[in-house]
Write a protein that holds these residues in place. Sequence first.
Motif, short mmCIF file in Angstrom:
data_model
loop_
_atom_site.label_atom_id
_atom_site.label_comp_id
_atom_site.label_asym_id
_atom_site.label_seq_id
_atom_site.Cartn_x
_atom_site.Cartn_y
_atom_site.Cartn_z
N THR A 1 -27.31 16.38 39.87
CA THR A 1 -28.38 15.54 40.41
C THR A 1 -29.72 16.13 39.99
N GLN B 1 -31.75 11.55 41.26
CA GLN B 1 -31.29 10.80 40.09
C GLN B 1 -29.94 11.39 39.69
N ILE C 1 -37.95 5.22 33.33
CA ILE C 1 -36.78 5.63 34.13
C ILE C 1 -37.04 5.14 35.54
N HIS D 1 -36.48 5.26 39.31
CA HIS D 1 -35.94 6.14 40.36
C HIS D 1 -35.77 5.42 41.68
N LYS D 2 -36.50 4.33 41.87
CA LYS D 2 -36.43 3.60 43.14
C LYS D 2 -36.89 2.17 42.87
#
Lengths: 125, 181
Positions: free
Chosen positions: A114, A122, B173, B175-176
């Motif tokens: 992670t 992530q 990317i 992430h949320k």
Amino acid sequence: MDFIIGGAYQGKREYARSRFSVAEDEIFTCCENGRIDWRARCIDKLEEFTLWCVRSGADPVGLFKSHGDAWRGSVLICMDISCGVVPLGAENRAWREATGRLCAYLASEADSVTRMFCGLAQKLK
Amino acid sequence: MNILISGGSKSGKSALAQQAALRLAGGGKRYYVATMIPYDGEDRARVARHVADRAGMGFETLELGRKVERCLSLAATDATFLVDSVTALLLNEMYPDDHGAEADPDAAKRCVEGLLKVARGAGNAVFVSDRIYSDAIRYDCFTEKYRADLALIDRSLASACDTVLELCAGNVIVHKGEWKP
């Protein structure tokens, strides 16, 4: 073994506590003296352990391999120190490389990897 | 809707933030909250480059180097605010009167309060920060405190925002939340 990596202050230790139910007194925190509790439920700040290794001529990957029966069920935490400019000092260069090699080894051996970013997890593996 | 965008230097954060803010504004009012206080020619050149980059996008610029939450009283609160950057804001808040010799230890707390007011009070907000947490250097206490403080702000914003994006060489990317390119 569950491996948690990420930059400074990104919430790695907090994630170990919340995701893997690790209690604070189950966490061994490495410092520059090289001491390590191979059987701890969770080992944090492996980057401090690799710094000691560099200073004392030890090989962190070799040491982890020789204690492989102890940490297979643990939660291991290391700071990602791989993304800056190549450090001017030889010790910092060796430290960065040793840490990178250890992280790659631990990630390959881990059940989960992670990466923490701004407190968010992530999943890499 | 609130979005936090972070990443390395020159990874495309500001361009993505402008795109995100335009999308959130949907034709409505949009403000560029510029937090960097230029001190020299290099700073002014950087500001000029950012101004040119967003020309024609319809942003009105609000220069707020400190107390960023003032944007809410300077503009319609249903507007969209792009706060660029959290990193510069923290530096300015550390020296509240421009001449202070000692850095204010409570700067990060003030930044978090102000930024969360923006996140909660604005129609939409996009925040830009910097990923400065992954190099192999033992910093002096001052720099280390700055890194810890910026990370505290980042984590607070990441928790409060609907969407958190990291930029890596122009690649997003998630992430949320969600992001459609």
